[in-house]
Design a protein around this motif. Structure first.
Motif, PDB file in Angstrom:
ATOM      1  N   UNK A  25       0.823  -1.209   0.000  1.00  0.00           N
ATOM      2  CA  UNK A  25       0.000   0.000   0.000  1.00  0.00           C
ATOM      3  C   UNK A  25       0.858   1.260   0.000  1.00  0.00           C
ATOM      4  N   UNK A  26       2.129   1.128   0.414  1.00  0.00           N
ATOM      5  CA  UNK A  26       3.029   2.277   0.376  1.00  0.00           C
ATOM      6  C   UNK A  26       3.342   2.738  -1.033  1.00  0.00           C
ATOM      7  N   UNK A  27       3.013   1.931  -2.025  1.00  0.00           N
ATOM      8  CA  UNK A  27       3.258   2.334  -3.407  1.00  0.00           C
ATOM      9  C   UNK A  27       2.133   3.215  -3.950  1.00  0.00           C
ATOM     10  N   UNK A  28       1.027   3.320  -3.202  1.00  0.00           N
ATOM     11  CA  UNK A  28      -0.074   4.151  -3.652  1.00  0.00           C
ATOM     12  C   UNK A  28       0.160   5.610  -3.249  1.00  0.00           C
ATOM     13  N   UNK A  29      -0.228   6.486  -4.141  1.00  0.00           N
ATOM     14  CA  UNK A  29       0.079   7.893  -3.950  1.00  0.00           C
ATOM     15  C   UNK A  29      -0.549   8.464  -2.677  1.00  0.00           C
ATOM     16  N   UNK A  30      -1.752   8.051  -2.346  1.00  0.00           N
ATOM     17  CA  UNK A  30      -2.424   8.581  -1.159  1.00  0.00           C
ATOM     18  C   UNK A  30      -1.629   8.286   0.115  1.00  0.00           C
ATOM     19  N   UNK A  31      -1.072   7.072   0.197  1.00  0.00           N
ATOM     20  CA  UNK A  31      -0.269   6.713   1.367  1.00  0.00           C
ATOM     21  C   UNK A  31       1.060   7.452   1.341  1.00  0.00           C
ATOM     22  N   UNK A  32       1.657   7.564   0.159  1.00  0.00           N
ATOM     23  CA  UNK A  32       2.916   8.311   0.049  1.00  0.00           C
ATOM     24  C   UNK A  32       2.751   9.742   0.556  1.00  0.00           C
TER      25      UNK A  32
END
Length: 374
Positions: free
Chosen positions: A260-267
């Motif tokens: 999920x760290x690859x998703x922009x919202x989490x970044x």
């Protein structure tokens, strides 16, 4: 100019991190949260044996004589571990009050025992909801007898003595009161973070003695400024730990075949937390300089450190829960420890709104220019 800590304090930080990793994992914090103990006594004694409780106390009074920068380093690591011990109330507040305002006899009586961890101290300030204004105190000292009620005193249920803010004849001041003596009654109160206990304390003719150098509202505010810098480091450590927890989970949790760290919202969440924590750390370093050098900028530095640390703690603890999703809200997850501690820190020593008002007042004072008159 070197804005970093010296090598010996970096070594102290590494040693503190190793010790707390071994002796204070989150399972210890959970045991205090769910059990009847108000704090972890073996951990507290171990910290005292290593000289942490006497870090800022001069060697002549039984302390380690490491200075306030060492306390700041230790505070950050204790915040990172969300350690369930009365370090803040005893070291940042009670010890600091005696160091700054106590007589030689009071220093000889209290400081060696504080350094050894034999006694715990606290500050009793607030009397009503809202800003704790030294000019509006109702507790009083008359003929050596203390009367008044103090609310939500940190570690007030376990402390051996309290530094009490009172209304004196000419100006507010601080006095010392034995919490195990006559005329004192205590009642534990519930807060958002039970791992740091609080109490309502009623003084009814309790024996007390004045701290001779503490007369005046500015003395009380000066004590709060000094404590605010040290507490800011603890807040930064707590926020950093929440950021690391969110980062690690974002790397491990997979959704739709990818972390999920690859998703922009989490970044974006993690980047926002990182920026807030680094800003708070920079301001805390500024406060540490002002604290250790007794700089005239201390009121401004303390206010800025306090405000940014509150912001970072709130953002990091909140977004850590959000990063974990629905699991983050459950009792079994450790996210709650950082959220609870961040909220408690934000209410200690006065809320962020109160410190913003103080910052504005200090900036106005520092920018005042005397204009020529005709």
């Amino acid at each position: 100019m070197n804005f970093d800590f010296p090598d010996e304090l970096k070594q102290l930080r590494d040693e503190a991190r190793r010790f707390l990793t071994e002796r204070c994992p989150t399972s210890v914090t959970r045991r205090i949260l769910e059990g009847p103990e108000p704090y972890d006594r073996p951990l507290w004694q171990a910290m005292a044996e290593m000289g942490w409780t006497g870090a800022a106390i001069p060697e002549e009074f039984g302390g380690a004589g490491l200075g306030h920068l060492a306390v700041c380093v230790l505070a950050e690591e204790l915040g990172h571990a969300v350690a369930p011990v009365p370090f803040a109330s005893s070291v940042y507040l009670a010890t600091e009050a005696i160091l700054r305002f106590g007589s030689d006899a009071q220093k000889q009586q209290y400081l060696p025992r504080l350094a050894a961890g034999e006694i715990i101290g606290t500050l009793a300030m607030a009397e009503r909801p809202g800003p704790a204004d030294p000019a509006k105190l109702t507790a009083s000292l008359s003929d050596g007898k203390l009367s008044g009620t103090k609310l939500a005193v940190p570690d007030g249920d376990v402390a051996d003595f309290a530094v009490v803010a009172v209304r004196a004849e000419r100006a507010p001041s601080l006095v010392l009161a034995d919490l195990a003596g006559p005329g004192v009654s205590r009642e534990t109160v519930t807060t958002i973070d039970p791992t740091r206990s609080h109490a309502r304390i009623v003084f009814d003719g309790a024996p007390a003695e004045a701290l001779p150098g503490s007369e005046g509202a500015e003395s009380v505010r000066h004590l709060l400024d000094r404590a605010a810098v040290m507490l800011a480091f603890e807040q930064v450590g707590c926020a950093q730990a929440a950021l690391e927890m969110a980062r690690d989970y974002a790397r491990e949790r997979f959704a739709f075949g990818r972390p999920i760290g690859s998703f922009q919202a989490i970044k974006h969440k993690l980047a926002d937390i990182y920026i807030a924590v680094e800003l708070a750390r920079s301001n805390a370093y500024y406060g540490a300089w002002a604290l250790s050098t007794d700089a005239a900028e201390l009121p401004i530095a303390a206010s800025v450190a306090r405000i940014s640390a509150c912001d970072a703690g709130w953002l990091a603890s909140k977004e850590n829960i959000q990063t974990h999703g629905g699991m983050g809200f459950t009792w079994q997850m450790d996210c709650q420890f950082y959220y609870r501690r961040a909220k408690l820190h934000a209410m200690a020593l006065g809320g962020a709104r109160e410190w913003k008002r103080r910052l504005v007042a200090e900036l106005r004072k520092s920018n005042t220019i005397a204009l020529p008159t005709d």
